[in-house]
Design a protein around this motif. Sequence first.
Motif, PDB file in Angstrom:
ATOM      1  N   GLN A  23      39.812  30.134  47.614  1.00 41.57           N
ATOM      2  CA  GLN A  23      38.951  30.313  46.442  1.00 41.57           C
ATOM      3  C   GLN A  23      39.788  30.749  45.239  1.00 41.57           C
ATOM      4  OE1 GLN A  23      35.498  30.021  45.764  1.00 41.57           O
ATOM      5  NE2 GLN A  23      36.164  30.527  43.692  1.00 41.57           N
ATOM      6  N   LYS A  24      39.610  30.061  44.124  1.00 41.31           N
ATOM      7  CA  LYS A  24      40.323  30.430  42.903  1.00 41.31           C
ATOM      8  C   LYS A  24      39.382  31.215  41.987  1.00 41.31           C
ATOM      9  CE  LYS A  24      43.682  26.669  42.975  1.00 41.31           C
ATOM     10  NZ  LYS A  24      44.294  25.556  42.208  1.00 41.31           N
ATOM     11  N   TRP A  25      39.973  32.095  41.203  1.00 43.01           N
ATOM     12  CA  TRP A  25      39.185  33.024  40.396  1.00 43.01           C
ATOM     13  C   TRP A  25      39.637  33.047  38.936  1.00 43.01           C
ATOM     14  CZ3 TRP A  25      35.276  35.374  43.073  1.00 43.01           C
ATOM     15  CH2 TRP A  25      35.397  35.406  44.471  1.00 43.01           C
ATOM     16  N   LYS A  28      39.468  38.151  39.743  1.00 46.63           N
ATOM     17  CA  LYS A  28      39.492  38.267  41.203  1.00 46.63           C
ATOM     18  C   LYS A  28      38.242  38.961  41.748  1.00 46.63           C
ATOM     19  CE  LYS A  28      41.657  38.055  45.235  1.00 46.63           C
ATOM     20  NZ  LYS A  28      42.029  36.782  45.871  1.00 46.63           N
ATOM     21  N   ASN A  29      37.572  38.271  42.675  1.00 48.14           N
ATOM     22  CA  ASN A  29      36.393  38.772  43.401  1.00 48.14           C
ATOM     23  C   ASN A  29      35.134  38.901  42.559  1.00 48.14           C
ATOM     24  OD1 ASN A  29      37.863  38.986  45.820  1.00 48.14           O
ATOM     25  ND2 ASN A  29      38.517  41.072  45.337  1.00 48.14           N
ATOM     26  N   GLU A  33      36.602  30.559  39.509  1.00 47.90           N
ATOM     27  CA  GLU A  33      37.255  29.679  38.535  1.00 47.90           C
ATOM     28  C   GLU A  33      36.264  28.705  37.921  1.00 47.90           C
ATOM     29  OE1 GLU A  33      41.464  27.428  38.535  1.00 47.90           O
ATOM     30  OE2 GLU A  33      40.020  26.611  39.981  1.00 47.90           O
ATOM     31  N   LYS A  64      44.166  42.689  33.530  1.00 51.19           N
ATOM     32  CA  LYS A  64      43.100  43.111  34.439  1.00 51.19           C
ATOM     33  C   LYS A  64      41.813  43.404  33.682  1.00 51.19           C
ATOM     34  CE  LYS A  64      46.019  45.032  38.110  1.00 51.19           C
ATOM     35  NZ  LYS A  64      46.293  46.203  38.966  1.00 51.19           N
ATOM     36  N   ASN A  68      40.477  44.738  38.078  1.00 55.53           N
ATOM     37  CA  ASN A  68      40.413  43.475  38.807  1.00 55.53           C
ATOM     38  C   ASN A  68      41.281  42.429  38.101  1.00 55.53           C
ATOM     39  OD1 ASN A  68      38.067  44.078  40.816  1.00 55.53           O
ATOM     40  ND2 ASN A  68      37.313  44.763  38.833  1.00 55.53           N
ATOM     41  N   ARG A  69      42.167  41.819  38.842  1.00 56.56           N
ATOM     42  CA  ARG A  69      43.168  40.922  38.267  1.00 56.56           C
ATOM     43  C   ARG A  69      42.541  39.696  37.610  1.00 56.56           C
ATOM     44  NH1 ARG A  69      45.775  40.539  42.469  1.00 56.56           N
ATOM     45  NH2 ARG A  69      45.232  38.458  43.236  1.00 56.56           N
ATOM     46  N   GLU A  71      43.047  35.991  36.667  1.00 57.10           N
ATOM     47  CA  GLU A  71      43.898  34.918  37.159  1.00 57.10           C
ATOM     48  C   GLU A  71      43.757  33.637  36.341  1.00 57.10           C
ATOM     49  OE1 GLU A  71      43.141  34.545  41.353  1.00 57.10           O
ATOM     50  OE2 GLU A  71      44.007  36.516  41.799  1.00 57.10           O
ATOM     51  N   GLY A 229      33.019  33.943  48.313  1.00 61.31           N
ATOM     52  CA  GLY A 229      33.967  35.042  48.363  1.00 61.31           C
ATOM     53  C   GLY A 229      33.305  36.307  48.865  1.00 61.31           C
TER      54      GLY A 229
END
Length: 372
Positions: A23-25, A28-29, A33, A64, A68-69, A71, A229
């Motif tokens: 899974q791409k974001w 993150k979480n 994407e 962030k 949360n990162r 991406e 996710g």
Amino acid sequence: MSEKPFDIRIIHANEYFRKKQAQKWLIKNWIPEHGIGMLYGDAATGKTFIAIDLMLSISTRHGKWFGNRIEDERHSVVYLCGEGADGNAQRIGAWIKAKNQDVEDAGSFYVIEDEFNLDNPSNADALIQSIKKKVQIPPSFIVIDTLNCFFSGNENDATSARVFNFSCKKLSKVFDAFVLIIHHTGKNREYKGEARGSSAFFGAMDTSILATAISDNTVSLQINKQKNGKIPEELLLSSEVVVLDTWEKDSDGEYPSSIVFERCEKSFYDGIEKDKELLIKILKKIGKPEFTEKDTKIVLKELGFSSDAIYNIFSRGRSNFLSRLAKVGLVEESGKCTFTVSDSFIGEVMKDTAVVLTSPKGERCDDDTEKE
């Protein structure tokens, strides 16, 4: 006359698993994407401020978002602003001042203030063409604020909801972006905490985020649906006022201001619950919403607290318990060492206890009306 047939794409299942892609974001979480999602909650829970924080964190290339990162690689957003357009400048300005080291550049951030109905497919096509013409970098994140502003049908009608969802999915597919829709919870108490309207809206979402007010300036964000996710832990945010002291003053000679959200640790709010319980005990004794720090110490002594215990209550961490309650908007410091209980907390006190608070004017603070 029959409709013109169109090509329907058929994919062999091998094309999916041979890619072997996780899974791409975008974030993150929290934000995938691509796909569509919903950020919803009661009125005045800061949904627009949270969405602006999401958008600017992406467009200004912050690493962030509340830990949360991020991406995303394109860092380009489009904001369909149907509500509160007049306040956009202050909201964005406050975020830039507080979180962008005063670099006055919002990056690839485009705003659309026109309102149109996305349950009309031709309008969705027009929007796509407009974005292609005006936005240099194809957007990776599109925010629709709010569903009601871009929807003409009956929100309870599944057919109308399906057409709107289809337009959002088309936007996502054309730009390979994630589309976030801001919406409200229902007024019906039986469905409190659920998004307003047809269940077809919720059913179509890849991600669903519920914003809940904990206090006057504290919001909880919880994902209650993440199709592809894991669901992250609850995120607690506290609003801070930012004064735009480099802007022009208003007609009263004051600088404009807005709010931004900062992350709060859960351990802090676990302590707040204990502080609230203690304050309720004190208010039962005092019987009015305005009190001094000295009043609370006298009451604590009457309740049997030792001198050492009282000292610890007022010196835990870097602030006393009244200052902590003020930080989350449950009390206000109305003078030197003088505090007033917020209206929202008065309602909570009277609902959960038999205490009757009397205002400084001698009027009872009863509220016979039940809030929506």
